[in-house]
Design a protein around this motif. Structure first.
Motif, PDB file in Angstrom:
ATOM      1  N   ARG A 192       0.814  -1.211   0.000  1.00 42.71           N
ATOM      2  CA  ARG A 192       0.000   0.000   0.000  1.00 42.71           C
ATOM      3  C   ARG A 192       0.853   1.269   0.000  1.00 42.71           C
ATOM      4  O   ARG A 192       0.577   2.202  -0.735  1.00 42.71           O
ATOM      5  N   TYR A 193       1.890   1.269   0.836  1.00 42.18           N
ATOM      6  CA  TYR A 193       2.603   2.546   1.002  1.00 42.18           C
ATOM      7  C   TYR A 193       3.986   2.576   0.396  1.00 42.18           C
ATOM      8  O   TYR A 193       4.508   3.629   0.120  1.00 42.18           O
ATOM      9  N   ASN A 194       4.625   1.403   0.226  1.00 43.88           N
ATOM     10  CA  ASN A 194       6.014   1.478  -0.147  1.00 43.88           C
ATOM     11  C   ASN A 194       6.275   0.953  -1.549  1.00 43.88           C
ATOM     12  O   ASN A 194       6.741  -0.162  -1.746  1.00 43.88           O
ATOM     13  N   GLY A 195       5.922   1.774  -2.541  1.00 45.24           N
ATOM     14  CA  GLY A 195       6.170   1.391  -3.924  1.00 45.24           C
ATOM     15  C   GLY A 195       7.633   1.141  -4.191  1.00 45.24           C
ATOM     16  O   GLY A 195       7.977   0.242  -4.949  1.00 45.24           O
ATOM     17  N   LEU A 196       8.496   1.900  -3.533  1.00 48.23           N
ATOM     18  CA  LEU A 196       9.939   1.788  -3.788  1.00 48.23           C
ATOM     19  C   LEU A 196      10.463   0.406  -3.403  1.00 48.23           C
ATOM     20  O   LEU A 196      11.203  -0.218  -4.158  1.00 48.23           O
ATOM     21  N   MET A 197      10.036  -0.096  -2.219  1.00 46.99           N
ATOM     22  CA  MET A 197      10.512  -1.409  -1.775  1.00 46.99           C
ATOM     23  C   MET A 197      10.059  -2.490  -2.755  1.00 46.99           C
ATOM     24  O   MET A 197      10.847  -3.352  -3.156  1.00 46.99           O
ATOM     25  N   VAL A 198       8.771  -2.450  -3.138  1.00 43.70           N
ATOM     26  CA  VAL A 198       8.235  -3.445  -4.068  1.00 43.70           C
ATOM     27  C   VAL A 198       9.007  -3.374  -5.389  1.00 43.70           C
ATOM     28  O   VAL A 198       9.396  -4.390  -5.955  1.00 43.70           O
ATOM     29  N   PHE A 199       9.261  -2.136  -5.813  1.00 42.82           N
ATOM     30  CA  PHE A 199       9.992  -1.940  -7.070  1.00 42.82           C
ATOM     31  C   PHE A 199      11.379  -2.569  -6.998  1.00 42.82           C
ATOM     32  O   PHE A 199      11.764  -3.340  -7.874  1.00 42.82           O
ATOM     33  N   ILE A 200      12.134  -2.266  -5.935  1.00 44.44           N
ATOM     34  CA  ILE A 200      13.511  -2.797  -5.834  1.00 44.44           C
ATOM     35  C   ILE A 200      13.489  -4.316  -5.816  1.00 44.44           C
ATOM     36  O   ILE A 200      14.237  -4.973  -6.534  1.00 44.44           O
TER      37      ILE A 200
ATOM     38  N   ASP B 242      -6.547   5.589  -8.204  1.00 48.10           N
ATOM     39  CA  ASP B 242      -6.575   5.368  -6.757  1.00 48.10           C
ATOM     40  C   ASP B 242      -5.906   4.062  -6.334  1.00 48.10           C
ATOM     41  O   ASP B 242      -5.924   3.720  -5.163  1.00 48.10           O
ATOM     42  N   LEU B 243      -5.301   3.314  -7.270  1.00 44.03           N
ATOM     43  CA  LEU B 243      -4.572   2.105  -6.863  1.00 44.03           C
ATOM     44  C   LEU B 243      -3.269   2.504  -6.168  1.00 44.03           C
ATOM     45  O   LEU B 243      -2.578   3.408  -6.623  1.00 44.03           O
ATOM     46  N   PRO B 244      -2.903   1.805  -5.058  1.00 37.84           N
ATOM     47  CA  PRO B 244      -1.634   2.124  -4.379  1.00 37.84           C
ATOM     48  C   PRO B 244      -0.446   1.839  -5.290  1.00 37.84           C
ATOM     49  O   PRO B 244      -0.514   0.965  -6.158  1.00 37.84           O
ATOM     50  N   HIS B 245       0.626   2.566  -5.058  1.00 39.69           N
ATOM     51  CA  HIS B 245       1.817   2.462  -5.904  1.00 39.69           C
ATOM     52  C   HIS B 245       2.388   1.040  -5.944  1.00 39.69           C
ATOM     53  O   HIS B 245       2.737   0.521  -6.998  1.00 39.69           O
ATOM     54  N   GLY B 246       2.451   0.403  -4.759  1.00 39.60           N
ATOM     55  CA  GLY B 246       3.001  -0.953  -4.684  1.00 39.60           C
ATOM     56  C   GLY B 246       2.230  -1.936  -5.541  1.00 39.60           C
ATOM     57  O   GLY B 246       2.806  -2.803  -6.197  1.00 39.60           O
ATOM     58  N   ILE B 247       0.894  -1.791  -5.546  1.00 42.37           N
ATOM     59  CA  ILE B 247       0.049  -2.695  -6.333  1.00 42.37           C
ATOM     60  C   ILE B 247       0.330  -2.500  -7.822  1.00 42.37           C
ATOM     61  O   ILE B 247       0.408  -3.462  -8.594  1.00 42.37           O
ATOM     62  N   ILE B 248       0.519  -1.244  -8.248  1.00 44.39           N
ATOM     63  CA  ILE B 248       0.787  -0.975  -9.660  1.00 44.39           C
ATOM     64  C   ILE B 248       2.090  -1.639 -10.080  1.00 44.39           C
ATOM     65  O   ILE B 248       2.166  -2.297 -11.119  1.00 44.39           O
ATOM     66  N   VAL B 249       3.130  -1.512  -9.205  1.00 45.53           N
ATOM     67  CA  VAL B 249       4.419  -2.140  -9.535  1.00 45.53           C
ATOM     68  C   VAL B 249       4.251  -3.656  -9.605  1.00 45.53           C
ATOM     69  O   VAL B 249       4.755  -4.315 -10.518  1.00 45.53           O
ATOM     70  N   LEU B 250       3.477  -4.216  -8.660  1.00 43.88           N
ATOM     71  CA  LEU B 250       3.255  -5.664  -8.655  1.00 43.88           C
ATOM     72  C   LEU B 250       2.534  -6.092  -9.932  1.00 43.88           C
ATOM     73  O   LEU B 250       2.900  -7.088 -10.570  1.00 43.88           O
ATOM     74  N   LEU B 251       1.504  -5.324 -10.336  1.00 40.67           N
ATOM     75  CA  LEU B 251       0.776  -5.654 -11.570  1.00 40.67           C
ATOM     76  C   LEU B 251       1.701  -5.548 -12.778  1.00 40.67           C
ATOM     77  O   LEU B 251       1.604  -6.339 -13.715  1.00 40.67           O
ATOM     78  N   GLY B 252       2.630  -4.572 -12.738  1.00 43.75           N
ATOM     79  CA  GLY B 252       3.612  -4.445 -13.815  1.00 43.75           C
ATOM     80  C   GLY B 252       4.444  -5.699 -13.931  1.00 43.75           C
ATOM     81  O   GLY B 252       4.705  -6.194 -15.022  1.00 43.75           O
ATOM     82  N   PHE B 253       4.839  -6.237 -12.764  1.00 46.84           N
ATOM     83  CA  PHE B 253       5.650  -7.462 -12.758  1.00 46.84           C
ATOM     84  C   PHE B 253       4.862  -8.631 -13.356  1.00 46.84           C
ATOM     85  O   PHE B 253       5.366  -9.377 -14.198  1.00 46.84           O
ATOM     86  N   ILE B 254       3.588  -8.761 -12.945  1.00 43.96           N
ATOM     87  CA  ILE B 254       2.766  -9.870 -13.446  1.00 43.96           C
ATOM     88  C   ILE B 254       2.596  -9.752 -14.961  1.00 43.96           C
ATOM     89  O   ILE B 254       2.736 -10.727 -15.705  1.00 43.96           O
TER      90      ILE B 254
ATOM     91  N   MET C 254       8.755   0.841 -15.581  1.00 43.04           N
ATOM     92  CA  MET C 254       7.786   1.825 -16.063  1.00 43.04           C
ATOM     93  C   MET C 254       6.624   1.982 -15.083  1.00 43.04           C
ATOM     94  O   MET C 254       6.120   3.083 -14.886  1.00 43.04           O
ATOM     95  N   ALA C 255       6.208   0.864 -14.461  1.00 41.98           N
ATOM     96  CA  ALA C 255       5.115   0.954 -13.486  1.00 41.98           C
ATOM     97  C   ALA C 255       5.560   1.794 -12.300  1.00 41.98           C
ATOM     98  O   ALA C 255       4.790   2.572 -11.746  1.00 41.98           O
ATOM     99  N   PHE C 256       6.822   1.664 -11.928  1.00 40.71           N
ATOM    100  CA  PHE C 256       7.354   2.462 -10.824  1.00 40.71           C
ATOM    101  C   PHE C 256       7.399   3.937 -11.211  1.00 40.71           C
ATOM    102  O   PHE C 256       7.116   4.816 -10.391  1.00 40.71           O
ATOM    103  N   ALA C 257       7.715   4.225 -12.490  1.00 39.55           N
ATOM    104  CA  ALA C 257       7.857   5.617 -12.914  1.00 39.55           C
ATOM    105  C   ALA C 257       6.525   6.264 -13.247  1.00 39.55           C
ATOM    106  O   ALA C 257       6.469   7.462 -13.509  1.00 39.55           O
ATOM    107  N   ARG C 258       5.413   5.499 -13.231  1.00 40.08           N
ATOM    108  CA  ARG C 258       4.128   6.028 -13.654  1.00 40.08           C
ATOM    109  C   ARG C 258       3.674   7.263 -12.878  1.00 40.08           C
ATOM    110  O   ARG C 258       3.286   8.265 -13.498  1.00 40.08           O
ATOM    111  N   PRO C 259       3.729   7.277 -11.544  1.00 40.97           N
ATOM    112  CA  PRO C 259       3.299   8.495 -10.836  1.00 40.97           C
ATOM    113  C   PRO C 259       4.133   9.714 -11.218  1.00 40.97           C
ATOM    114  O   PRO C 259       3.601  10.827 -11.301  1.00 40.97           O
TER     115      PRO C 259
END
Lengths: 279, 166
Positions: A10-18, B46-58, B80-85
């Motif tokens: 939910r909050y830590n996009g950076l960690m998931v990304f790395i 409104d999707l959280p950033h982490g979910i977007i990155v995870l969906l990018g991976f999938i 790219m999913a990480f850079a989206r915001p």
């Protein structure tokens, strides 16, 4: 535990990304180097393999496919009876005795159900797998006429993926038919109809139109399979070797039926070569 | 609410199948066409950033399985999913975004949408080819440009044909 995972998502996009980027880059670089690959991560994966299988059934005229298969099977049987699939056991006795030919190469027919030529590293998928006796590191040649296609890299029960000749890491031992000079065939990533022959020293005489055949040094391809013809050659300044362009005899874009080559004496050959390497 | 997630799943499957079974065979020589980045592009605000990155991976891993890419598409898509915001904040309109707004041509205008698409797609293709060649040359730049132009128009056409409702 579950709550912590949810918090990170939910909050830590950076960690998931790395984390995920490290995994992806690791898969990319580790899989690109080795010869045998994880079948699950490629189109030898059962689900995608089946999808490809359905698609190729739709795109092929259904009646022709059945006829084609039986012809290909018949052809593979006949081809393994040809003299160049045999191991010559005669010891200079003048005459070739009936029992002096042993089976050396075995050919299994397969259909190409997925193919590409547009990328830097190209792969093909075949509709045969370990159940049909296909093993990694065996060569793949074109059916019905000469020409080589690539090398099997991963196999599961029903499908296998082939590293195309059009791949960064593809190396095929080849020689010039007219005089037997041998070199290494590779692909520079540009034109899918041209491959490059390297390590032929410049004091050898070669000419345009010379026929390039497989050398039989590796146990992937039997000797004497035509690969292509010399299109052009030149010397690079300061190099002792020719840089040769070879026009491939087959168009890798539209191959449909192939034979997978199985060397029955591979084990024996590798064992004796191993002794040399260990000394 | 539930409807929205079913729509996202449905869109995911459609794009993966178009990419894996059709566009993979349309590319000529060294040109690749991309449509799957559109999935990450159109995910709701409104999707959280982490979910977007995870969906990018999938998404990337699924395309890798079709393409025998072994991680190349997933590395690109995760990046790219990480850079989206960041991209979204660069091209933010003067009055900002609304929280539950849908990303589409009718909702945000053709001009906004095409600049969003162009930035996103260009960097996607750029990273993809750089990772594939591991070097930069005039030849790879030409591949990047031609692939970009064709993919751009294919995605715009796809948006107009199937996704133009609000």
């Amino acid at each position: 535990m579950n709550k912590i995972g949810l918090f990170f998502l939910r909050y830590n996009g950076l960690m998931v990304f790395i984390l995920l980027e490290t995994i992806s880059i690791y898969i990319y670089f580790s899989q690109n180097q080795t010869q045998e690959k994880t079948a699950f991560l490629s189109s030898a994966n059962r689900m995608v393999g089946n999808l490809y299988d359905y698609r190729s059934k739709w795109t092929r005229y259904w009646n022709l496919a059945a006829v084609n298969d039986s012809l290909a099977r018949e052809n593979a049987r006949l081809k393994s009876k040809l003299p160049n699939a045999m191991y010559d056991n005669s010891v200079k006795k003048g005459i070739l005795q009936q029992d002096s030919l042993f089976q050396r190469y075995q050919f299994t027919e397969a259909s190409v159900i997925n193919n590409s030529v547009a990328k830097r590293n190209n792969y093909l998928t075949l509709n045969k797998g370990s159940k049909h006796g296909i093993k990694p590191k065996s060569g793949v040649i074109n059916a019905y006429k000469d020409g080589i296609v690539g090398v099997v890299v991963s196999v599961n029960e029903h499908f296998s993926t082939v590293m195309s000749l059009l791949h960064e890491n593809s190396r095929v031992s080849a020689k010039i038919q007219r005089n037997g000079y041998f070199g290494i065939l590779s692909w520079n990533g540009k034109d899918p109809r041209l491959a490059q022959l390297e390590s032929i020293p410049r004091h050898f005489k070669i000419k345009k139109g010379d026929c390039i055949i497989t050398s039989g040094f590796s146990s992937m391809f039997p000797e004497g399979n035509v690969i292509g013809y010399i299109e052009s050659y030149r010397f690079d300044a300061g190099s002792n070797f020719y840089s040769i362009q070879v026009r491939l005899i087959i168009d890798l874009f539209n191959i449909q039926n192939v034979y997978v080559v199985d060397d029955l004496m591979k084990w024996e050959k590798e064992k004796i070569e191993q002794i040399q390497n260990n000394e | 609410m539930n409807n929205k997630y079913i729509y996202i799943l449905f869109h995911f499957i459609i794009l993966i199948l178009i990419q894996g079974l059709v566009l993979q065979y349309v590319g000529y020589e060294n040109i690749n066409l991309f449509i799957y980045p559109l999935f990450i592009l159109l995910l709701p605000f409104d999707l959280p950033h982490g979910i977007i990155v995870l969906l990018g991976f999938i998404t990337g891993i699924s395309i890798d399985i079709f393409y025998d890419g072994y991680g190349i598409h997933s590395s690109t898509t995760v990046l790219m999913a990480f850079a989206r915001p960041l991209i979204l904040s660069i091209i933010e309109p003067r009055n900002g975004y609304e929280g539950n707004q849908k990303i589409s041509i009718p909702a945000l205008g053709l001009r906004w949408f095409s600049s969003y698409l162009a930035i996103f797609l260009f960097f996607h293709i750029f990273f993809y080819f750089t990772l594939e060649d591991l070097s930069l040359s005039w030849f790879s730049l030409a591949r990047i440009l031609v692939s970009f132009i064709f993919s751009f128009f294919i995605i715009l056409l796809y948006q107009y044909l199937f996704n133009s409702r609000k």
